[in-house]
Write an enzyme that holds these catalytic residues in place. Structure first.
Site, short mmCIF file in Angstrom:
data_model
loop_
_atom_site.label_atom_id
_atom_site.label_comp_id
_atom_site.label_asym_id
_atom_site.label_seq_id
_atom_site.Cartn_x
_atom_site.Cartn_y
_atom_site.Cartn_z
N CYS A 8 -5.17 0.80 3.64
CA CYS A 8 -5.26 -0.61 4.07
C CYS A 8 -6.67 -1.14 3.95
CB CYS A 8 -4.76 -0.76 5.50
SG CYS A 8 -5.67 0.24 6.68
N GLN A 33 0.82 -1.22 0.00
CA GLN A 33 0.00 0.00 0.00
C GLN A 33 0.86 1.27 0.00
OE1 GLN A 33 -1.51 -0.99 4.15
NE2 GLN A 33 -1.45 1.24 4.32
N HIS A 55 -5.66 -0.86 11.79
CA HIS A 55 -5.13 -1.30 10.51
C HIS A 55 -5.98 -2.46 9.99
CE1 HIS A 55 -2.29 -2.12 7.41
NE2 HIS A 55 -1.69 -3.14 7.98
#
Ligand SMILES: *[C@@H]1O[C@H](CO)[C@@H](O)[C@H](O)[C@H]1NC(C)=O
Ligand SMILES: *[C@@H]1O[C@H](CO)[C@@H](O)[C@H](O)[C@H]1NC(C)=O
Length: 465
Positions: free
Chosen positions: A250, A244, A408
């Protein structure tokens, strides 16, 4: 994109603009704030493009809906449906064959108006009969947030990826090994925040994972002690690890990875896609609405969002292949090739049925029977240095300041056990030179870093072209 989808984007853009202008932060509405009786108001069924763009009137129809424990929605006619809150941002309700979705209202950085949702949209479960929708709860739920809003606590963090920190982690525990990564050399604090979910992903409240029931213990007994979608009867059903870069995307990578793997599973590996996270970053109204600073969330992050991306966006708008909008690692205007086919997902949900219903066994059952699940988990500073072993937060104290807790999003593809240490096998999106060939193992069964609290799954609709 179909004409309908295009209209939908336009309507959404107008709504988002309205949301963004009135607000300078996002809502913090919990289950108890939302639970109760609501009046849902809707405008006329929208067929005409010009009317579509307005979405002003919600005064034609009103339906009373009660949202109750744990996920029961009952409308005024007695029809029973289901609902979930979405992170702390709003809710989705399905009752009487109609799907209502709304983002909670926020008035200022400190005031969430949890008894109202912004004008949003409702449509039937097939995506037809779209109506402008607004909801108001019958009992008030206005919330004043803590003064120390997480967004204001940005602190410079020098220790991440330092030799000192790596040595300290390796000394503090035996379960996993830390290393210093050359590719992280010179990254700023902000870069790390973006990699770990982005500043918009900060966890303001999260549910605990639900207790494992007796019935679920029996399910556990019927599942293997280890399982990995990369090795099922000699076949790999997981697409390659991606990177990424320093963009808080994410949520898009985890969502695309789930879709890719589940298409491979459903087609016995005869269809292999790499879907475009850039399409999400640039074009999704469901991620954009999270960002109150500018109109494109893009790299701002949103680790709590796989429900809206791998789920709702994929159902309402569909996903495109990588070649239709190549990954850039920064935001921009929507530049997806409009001639590309779109791939849809359906039946999206929080594993366990609703936000707060997730746990270890529910995740194992979903993974084993249907494929990898997207999860959000809290990233501490030590996680960046993970190299191998079973990760758990090492709770380092001085001299390392706590990293801001971000959320995340990643993909859980299986599980295992080593010396009675149970772990999840998780695909990250930091390239294949990070961790174990781009993957990490993390403690399983203890809701480590919240990883068992908000898993999301969705089912692909197959396309044969
Ligand atoms: C958000 O709401 C939860 C639950 O009411 C609370 O614990 C938390 O402190 C709130 N967050 C902020 C930033 O006020
Ligand atoms: C799936 O593909 C594998 C490898 O090509 C093959 O051996 C297997 O028979 C296929 N399974 C089904 C159900 O068709």
């Amino acid at each position: 994109m179909s004409k309908l989808a295009k209209l939908f984007v336009n309507v959404a853009a107008v709504i988002i603009l309205a949301v963004c202008i009135q607000a300078d932060t996002f809502a913090n509405c919990t289950y108890e704030d939302i639970r109760g009786t609501w009046v849902f108001e809707m405008g006329p069924s929208q067929k005409d493009a010009s009317k579509d763009l307005e979405c002003t009137s919600t005064k034609q129809i009103s339906v009373k809906v009660t949202l109750d424990y744990p996920d029961i929605a009952i409308d005024e006619f007695g029809n029973k449906g289901f609902w979930t809150i979405i992170y702390n941002q709003g809710f989705e309700v399905v009752v009487g064959g109609v799907k209502y979705f709304g983002f909670s209202v926020f008035k200022s950085q400190r005031v969430s108006v949890c008894d109202q949702v912004n004008p949003g949209w409702a449509h039937d479960v097939h995506g037809h009969d779209r109506r402008c929708f607004q909801g108001k709860k019958q009992s008030p739920a206005i919330k004043f947030m803590a003064k120390a809003f997480p967004g204001s606590t940005l602190r410079f963090q020098k220790a991440i990826n330092s030799e000192e920190m790596v040595a300290s982690i390796n000394k503090a525990q035996k379960s996993w090994t830390a290393t210093k990564y050359p590719q992280f050399e010179g990254l700023s604090h902000e870069d790390f925040v973006k990699m770990a979910g982005g500043k918009n992903s900060k966890v303001m409240s999260r549910p605990k994972s639900a207790p494992v029931t007796e019935k679920q213990e029996n399910v556990r007994g019927s599942l293997p002690t280890s399982f990995d979608w990369r090795k099922v009867e000699g076949q790999n059903f997981v697409s390659p690890v991606r990177n990424q870069q320093q963009c808080g995307s994410c949520y898009a990578f985890a969502s695309m990875a789930m879709a890719e793997s589940r298409v491979q599973i459903m087609t016995n590996n005869t269809q292999k896609h790499v879907f475009s996270p850039q399409d999400i970053v640039e074009c999704s109204p469901y991620s954009q609405v999270m960002n109150y600073v500018s109109l494109s969330l893009g790299c701002g992050g949103g680790g709590g969002l796989p429900y809206l991306i791998g789920g709702k966006y994929a159902e309402d708008f569909g996903l495109v292949d990588e070649k239709c909008n190549l990954y850039k690692g920064f935001d921009g205007k929507c530049s997806t090739d409009k001639s590309c086919s779109r791939y849809y997902m359906t039946d999206y949900k929080y594993v366990g049925g609703y936000y707060g219903g997730c746990n270890e066994v529910a995740m194992m059952e979903a993974i084993y029977n249907r494929g990898p699940v997207a999860v959000g988990f809290e990233v501490y500073d030590d996680f960046m240095s993970y190299k191998s072993g079973v990760y758990h937060h090492a709770f380092l104290s001085h001299p390392f300041e706590p990293f801001e807790l971000t959320n995340h999003a990643v993909l859980v593809v299986g599980w295992g056990e080593v010396n009675s240490d149970r772990y999840w096998i998780v695909k990250n999106s930091w390239g294949s030179t990070w961790g174990i060939d781009g993957y990490f193992w993390i403690r399983r069964g203890t809701d480590e870093c919240g990883i068992e609290s908000m898993a999301v799954e969705a089912t692909p609709i197959l396309r044969f072209d």
